[in-house]
Motif scaffolding. Structure first.
Motif, PDB file in Angstrom:
ATOM      1  N   ASP A 141      85.340 -34.798 -25.075  1.00  0.00           N
ATOM      2  CA  ASP A 141      84.747 -35.951 -24.398  1.00  0.00           C
ATOM      3  C   ASP A 141      83.328 -35.629 -23.980  1.00  0.00           C
ATOM      4  O   ASP A 141      82.980 -34.472 -23.737  1.00  0.00           O
ATOM      5  N   SER A 163      76.723 -41.335 -27.302  1.00  0.00           N
ATOM      6  CA  SER A 163      78.156 -41.609 -27.207  1.00  0.00           C
ATOM      7  C   SER A 163      78.682 -42.255 -28.480  1.00  0.00           C
ATOM      8  O   SER A 163      79.796 -41.944 -28.940  1.00  0.00           O
ATOM      9  N   HIS A 172      81.623 -40.498 -30.602  1.00  0.00           N
ATOM     10  CA  HIS A 172      82.868 -41.193 -30.928  1.00  0.00           C
ATOM     11  C   HIS A 172      83.071 -41.286 -32.441  1.00  0.00           C
ATOM     12  O   HIS A 172      84.211 -41.179 -32.929  1.00  0.00           O
ATOM     13  N   LYS A 203      91.563 -42.614 -28.128  1.00  0.00           N
ATOM     14  CA  LYS A 203      90.401 -43.003 -27.329  1.00  0.00           C
ATOM     15  C   LYS A 203      90.853 -43.624 -26.009  1.00  0.00           C
ATOM     16  O   LYS A 203      90.325 -43.292 -24.941  1.00  0.00           O
ATOM     17  N   CYS A 222      92.147 -41.009 -23.714  1.00  0.00           N
ATOM     18  CA  CYS A 222      91.034 -40.266 -23.116  1.00  0.00           C
ATOM     19  C   CYS A 222      90.420 -41.047 -21.969  1.00  0.00           C
ATOM     20  O   CYS A 222      90.176 -40.497 -20.889  1.00  0.00           O
ATOM     21  N   ASP A 223      90.170 -42.335 -22.193  1.00  0.00           N
ATOM     22  CA  ASP A 223      89.565 -43.162 -21.151  1.00  0.00           C
ATOM     23  C   ASP A 223      90.461 -43.230 -19.914  1.00  0.00           C
ATOM     24  O   ASP A 223      89.975 -43.228 -18.774  1.00  0.00           O
ATOM     25  N   GLY A 263      83.777 -40.729 -22.578  1.00  0.00           N
ATOM     26  CA  GLY A 263      85.005 -40.562 -23.341  1.00  0.00           C
ATOM     27  C   GLY A 263      84.866 -39.857 -24.669  1.00  0.00           C
ATOM     28  O   GLY A 263      83.859 -39.245 -24.994  1.00  0.00           O
ATOM     29  N   GLY A 264      85.930 -39.990 -25.439  1.00  0.00           N
ATOM     30  CA  GLY A 264      86.071 -39.327 -26.723  1.00  0.00           C
ATOM     31  C   GLY A 264      87.498 -39.563 -27.167  1.00  0.00           C
ATOM     32  O   GLY A 264      87.957 -40.701 -27.214  1.00  0.00           O
TER      33      GLY A 264
END
Length: 294
Positions: free
Chosen positions: A144, A160, A164, A183, A186-187, A202-203
């Motif tokens: 991330d 970003s 991503h 995703k 992660c968020d 994120g990531g």
């Protein structure tokens, strides 16, 4: 946990994590070499690699290789390899799938990374990949991005978007790796509920990943590490020669506090490392070198 095929799998995973550590360290040192005046001065940073053993030395419980660097571009960066094994405490074993059937015995290996660049315009980043075995085995990890300036803290920010895209490219190599789901995970995971705000942009994040095809799962985990090793140094190189202001440095130090809060309050990796007798210096080396709470 003594199955010959499993032993081969553990060996392959261990050697990959060790090689990924060496690869990332070399890429980060190359960025140190490329840092020029007037923004940067002094000698390029170099990783200090320290081998460590788990436990008091009375029995073999595994260990690892801690890699720490304080340099010109990277104010502090840790790239750590570990391979640990033994028995979970009874209370912790109850939280780990399959540990009840393995009498609490486990094996785990992986790499963990946190980078805190000096330039506020260079996003911080986190990555880890790991394999864990009880009576079951699975992979976990992800990466991330953590931009530290307000105008960058949006998933539409160029860095970003590119980050991503790299994580999606890793997911696209494995039918069972659902990028949209990872995703979202992660968020959700890297969210600070006490502040009701995300830690970064994120990531992907995945845990207990076992599609039934170990080779494919391992190849996916390798792709996560390789994609990170490629994209993050490129993002650092993109931003590291941009000038910054004292106000942006102040904003950086305050935003770093969000990383500290998450790691100490919610991070599963921190909890796992401490509860399995990991190297405390290595585990907590992820803390930023300078941070402020106004």
């Amino acid at each position: 946990m003594t199955d010959g095929n499993l032993d081969t799998q553990k060996s392959r995973a261990r050697e990959w994590f060790r090689s990924l550590q060496a690869d990332i360290c070399a890429r980060f040192e190359a960025l140190e070499d490329a840092a020029d005046r007037p923004l940067y001065s002094g000698a390029p940073g170099r990783f200090e690699l320290t081998e460590w053993k788990r436990g008091d030395g009375s029995e073999d419980l595994g260990g690892g290789r801690m890699g720490l660097m304080r340099g010109k571009v990277f104010e502090k960066v840790g790239v750590h390899f570990s391979e640990v094994y033994g028995t979970f405490s009874e209370a912790f074993a109850a939280q780990i799938p399959g540990a009840d059937q393995s009498e609490g015995r486990f094996w785990a290996s992986g790499i963990s990374l946190i980078a805190h660049p000096r330039n506020p315009k260079v996003p911080a980043a986190h990555m880890n990949t790991r394999m864990l075995v009880t009576s079951q085995s699975w992979f976990g990890g992800g990466g991330d991005l953590n931009p530290l300036l307000d105008y960058q803290r949006d998933q539409a920010f160029e860095d970003s978007v590119d980050f991503h895209a790299a994580m999606k490219a890793a997911c696209d190599t494995h039918e069972a790796a659902d990028y949209a789901q990872m995703k979202e995970t992660c968020d959700t995971y890297f969210h600070l509920p006490h502040r009701d705000e995300p830690r970064g942009t994120g990531g992907i994040f995945y845990d207990r990943f076992n599609s039934g095809d170990w080779d494919a799962d391992f190849a996916f985990t390798q792709q996560v590490g390789s994609q990170f090793a490629d994209i993050y140094p490129r993002l650092v190189a993109r931003r590291m020669n941009e000038t910054w202001s004292e106000a942006q440095r102040e904003e950086q130090l305050i935003q770093r506090g969000r990383y500290v809060e998450f790691n100490l309050l919610y991070d599963r990796g921190t909890t796992f490392g401490l509860k399995t007798g990991g190297n405390v210096t290595s585990i907590l080396s992820s803390m930023p070198p300078v941070v402020k709470w106004p």
